[in-house]
Design a protein around this motif. Sequence first.
Motif: not given
Length: 631
Positions: A73-80, A220-223, A242-248, A330-335
Amino acid sequence: MPPWVACVSRQAPCPRAKAIDRFAISLHCRHAALSLRIRSASTHVSPTAINYRPNVPPRNVELYNTLSGLNNAAEQYVNLSRLQLALSGLAGENAVTRVAVLGLKSQVGAQRLARLLVADPLADKAEWEKKLEKSPEEGAVLLRFGDENDAHAPSPLYKIISVPSRVLETHNLEILVSTLNINTPSSTAAQATECSKDVVLVPKLQANSARGTPVPYPVHKTLILGEGLDSALAYGQFTSDTADETDNIVKLAIELPTPSKASEGADISTSAVAINSAIGAEGLDAIRTSVANAVTYERNWFASGVPTVSQWILSELRSDSPVKPVQTALISSLLDDAEATIAKEDAEQLQVLASSTTPEQLGAEMIGYLEQWAEKSHRELRDNLDEAFAGRNWRKLAWWKLFWRVDDVGMITEEVIARRWLVSAEKDAVYLAGRMKQAGFPDEVRPLPGYGEVDAYYKTPADALGHEVSIAENHETALATAVNPPAPWPALLSLTRTTLLATTLPPLQALAQRLILTTLSTTSLSAALSALLYASVSTVSLFEASAVAALGLVFSLRRMQKVWEDGREAWKVEVKEEGRQALKRTEQLVRSIINAGVPGSAVENEGVEERKRAREAVAKVREALRKLSKE
């Protein structure tokens, strides 16, 4: 640093206990190597295998199905790639957690930091550590739990190194070591098409066997490891959107000189941390030399800042809930990304609708352009033809000049039509058609219902050329062409011009030639009659006989003058009238096209429905995730 390492460091065990621990660790690693190979073969899925569907645990079925529905339903809105990673995490009981350690400019520092994160301080320096300390080979490195002697299938994406580490085994962790160059033009182009968050969380690995095509590898995480404040500033500019979206899920580690005091109280929730890998390596070498150096090891270890990075990596990896917190993140970040993209498209659509005109406004605007064109064209038709008919060339066609200008009739009249008849109007019609085409109106139409005049306008004349009919009598059937197939409406003027040249010039030329012939014939006959009368009748004087010849000459010239002037005036009226009718018909046809409206106005509704379905799919995933978190 893992808690058990700190505990051992403080208690400073004896050499015999240390040897026993080494034997136990070695035995445990050998025992876990076989299970790792079996586990890896069953849980490791290619990052591009979107359609892979394993046996999902019953408690994860609902969330797995809704997340799979998000792909449709939202393939163009998420990173596959990230979506596939989330699906693979729900497919097993204890899925692998992927962490990326990316060097900003070089992979050397990233490999050294990865070595400190998983190295065992109570064991001797292993062969895998020596590999990581060397200059990196081409391609990324994947650290996976296992025996050092394990054989791995060659991969074009990365080199696999088995590490007998308790950290990797306990948390089922894999560490990808690669680079992230944010200063190259390619990264700038990538940032233009995808946000920096996706670039960091989905590293592109260079595939040697695929003609150098980068392959996404989601984590899942990147250092991110940088060197000095310059790299920190460059990374800050790169992730400004996207500085505020990648803190965790993203942390920045900067290699800086040794601080004045150890950073035991460093907060792992911060987005950046200062480290010094050299100090951490010195502490690791010190405790491996002798357990008596435990204090030195602990001091250097905490001063290096590596424990903060280690705690951040291992946070959210263990939980009593059915799904690991890192998987939930990860799922919350995708949503969140999907909702942000949908909201962005909604805002763009609203901006387009606010800045664009409505169909009524667009039609009124086109009608205004049409009326301007019509007014200008009628004025051009009047002024240009009046100027042409008052000019020197047209005066050359006076009746008394026909005797030596009769062959110039076609040339002069053709020049009037070709250069003076709606030349600018035809060009402006093309520009108006371009405006309508840009607005979405069709440029090719068939005669619309009720256009009987248009059909009657284009028909073959019934009168044959050469008959003694005046131009005025031939006016109703002068034009001939066929426009039954669809044709662009701006071509009506050019078709009319062509028709005028083909149907009105030959009759006028023939009329001039007939008048010359008739005049000469009448004059000759009257002169012959006068000579015959003078010769046959003796009582008729020369003056009286010449009167007959003069009467015939005057009659023929008068007739020639009247018929030619009437023919010229009729041709002038016809050219003006046909121009006016062509402009009128063109205006009526264009007005009917504008009133019919712009076709294909349902495209906007299609985009709205797609975004609506995408929002519903995101809501279903959130609800399934909420239910699973409460269990």
